[in-house]
Design a protein around this motif. Sequence first.
Motif, PDB file in Angstrom:
ATOM      1  N   THR A  73      -3.369   2.991  10.653  1.00 57.22           N
ATOM      2  CA  THR A  73      -3.633   3.748   9.430  1.00 57.22           C
ATOM      3  C   THR A  73      -4.502   4.978   9.683  1.00 57.22           C
ATOM      4  O   THR A  73      -5.023   5.573   8.758  1.00 57.22           O
ATOM      5  CB  THR A  73      -4.318   2.846   8.380  1.00 57.22           C
ATOM      6  N   GLY A  74      -4.648   5.371  10.919  1.00 58.61           N
ATOM      7  CA  GLY A  74      -5.411   6.556  11.268  1.00 58.61           C
ATOM      8  C   GLY A  74      -5.274   6.829  12.747  1.00 58.61           C
ATOM      9  O   GLY A  74      -4.721   6.015  13.498  1.00 58.61           O
ATOM     10  N   SER A 130       3.616   2.911   0.458  1.00 58.69           N
ATOM     11  CA  SER A 130       2.490   3.809   0.694  1.00 58.69           C
ATOM     12  C   SER A 130       2.853   4.787   1.800  1.00 58.69           C
ATOM     13  O   SER A 130       3.659   4.478   2.683  1.00 58.69           O
ATOM     14  CB  SER A 130       1.256   2.991   1.098  1.00 58.69           C
ATOM     15  N   THR A 131       2.232   5.960   1.762  1.00 59.51           N
ATOM     16  CA  THR A 131       2.427   6.944   2.838  1.00 59.51           C
ATOM     17  C   THR A 131       1.265   6.959   3.827  1.00 59.51           C
ATOM     18  O   THR A 131       1.321   7.682   4.831  1.00 59.51           O
ATOM     19  CB  THR A 131       2.612   8.354   2.255  1.00 59.51           C
ATOM     20  N   ASP A 132       0.238   6.155   3.556  1.00 58.98           N
ATOM     21  CA  ASP A 132      -0.904   6.108   4.477  1.00 58.98           C
ATOM     22  C   ASP A 132      -1.458   4.704   4.708  1.00 58.98           C
ATOM     23  O   ASP A 132      -2.388   4.530   5.497  1.00 58.98           O
ATOM     24  CB  ASP A 132      -2.028   7.035   3.992  1.00 58.98           C
ATOM     25  N   GLY A 156       5.280   6.188   9.761  1.00 57.51           N
ATOM     26  CA  GLY A 156       4.266   6.610   8.797  1.00 57.51           C
ATOM     27  C   GLY A 156       4.529   6.216   7.364  1.00 57.51           C
ATOM     28  O   GLY A 156       3.804   6.640   6.453  1.00 57.51           O
TER      29      GLY A 156
END
Length: 483
Positions: A352-353, A111-113, A84
């Motif tokens: 990313t999701g 980035s964290t997302d 993640g």
Amino acid sequence: MMKKYLSHTLIILAFASSEAFGQKAEPLQIGSDRELFVDQYLIETLDKARVTLHHPEDRGKVLDFDKPWEGAFSAYVTIIEKDGFFRAYYRGVPTAGKDGNSAEVTCYAESTDGIHWEKPVLGIYEIEGSKDNNVILANAAPITHNFSPFLDSNPAAKPNEKFKALGGTSKSGLVAFTSADGKNWKKVQEEAVFTQGVFDSQNVSFWSEEEQVYVCYFRSWTGKGYKGFRSVSRTTSEDFIHWTDPEPMGFGNTPYEHLYTQQTSPYFRAPHIYLAIGARFMPDRKVVSDAEAEKLGVNPNYYNDCSDVILMSSRGGNHYDRQFMESFIRPGIGLQNWVSRSNYPALNVVQTGETEMSIYVNQDYAQPSAHLRRYALRLDGFASLSAGYEGGEMLTKSFIFKGEKLELNYSTSAAGEIRIELLDENGNKIPGYSMEEAQPVIGNEISREVYWNGSSDVSELSGKPIRMRVYLKDADLFAFRFH
């Protein structure tokens, strides 16, 4: 509809039991691997069904190349995700110059997302009198021209060498680096580890779980010297230091095109399949006029060509399957997208999701607005087996799986459906798994088990040669696996 379909099935069965099974080949071993439709590896026949390429959706700009040491000629982005947390590496250089010039640096963002990115102040190198920057490699020309790292998944990799990278031009050869944290890097050795290539592009490497070697795909040319087409060759290594003689990659019967980058990497949900999401370069295909280029602020040397994004795949060895010649990602609206060396994709696809994966693309090259852009697809959604309202079928080659359940990634309309039939290797129906006993699969899900007569258990067929027939009506099948 079902009566019509059953009569249609009998025709297909008659065909399947004769010519389609006339010459027996060794069953394919798929184990519990997830299988995609980026190639026709498993497909025996298609009847009123087709393989369809899907196109990622533009989700907007995520990273400006706006620092003084970055600028309009920033390029060759690599994205790495682990647990993640996302890392981005890219070349920073504000002005045009010779490949491998001293102004080139390697920059870092995180980035964290995968959507919102930051450029941390790392304090590693002094740039323009200050260490307040996001540079992880400097004063290392020509390595910084195309420095491309990866996270080493080799179980034997040393903890302080979990990150590895190659960089360099034909002048230096490819030089190997390692890092424990992905920020502080050191050379493996002073001399290049591989020299038999041109290297004037992003040269990518990774540990292959499937082949149990390090693999490097690098720039080469067809023909002699710089005549012919920009192309791809490959070499492998057991230790990341000693590499085999290069082999040019084949493209089947497809025509040659200039492939400026190839960005080959194992797909994270099916690492036995390497995806090459590269840049197709169209030299001298000029779209932007001189007056329009001046208005955009494009460097005068960088608007005589155009580029877009293509999709290829490989299952190892020196061959790409280029099933789709059409563009995977077309240049966007606006002349700023039609300049030289824009629309170059970053290395690696990342999740990313819960149901989404992302591909990143370098845009507005040689312009003040140069940036990285994100494009999104459903998981496994590069291509699908599909059929329209009238319905269609696919019959697979003979294969052997390991597992207890069959899982689909699929989408149907409200009126559509998918039915799965399992056959023996000779094309005969297997009691309990016939089309008539199959429960229709209806909906839109990333993961859905298949049922026959109220049961999803296929363990009695595990390890045995079988074939699979897929019937689709107004539906897409993106991937399947036994598990």
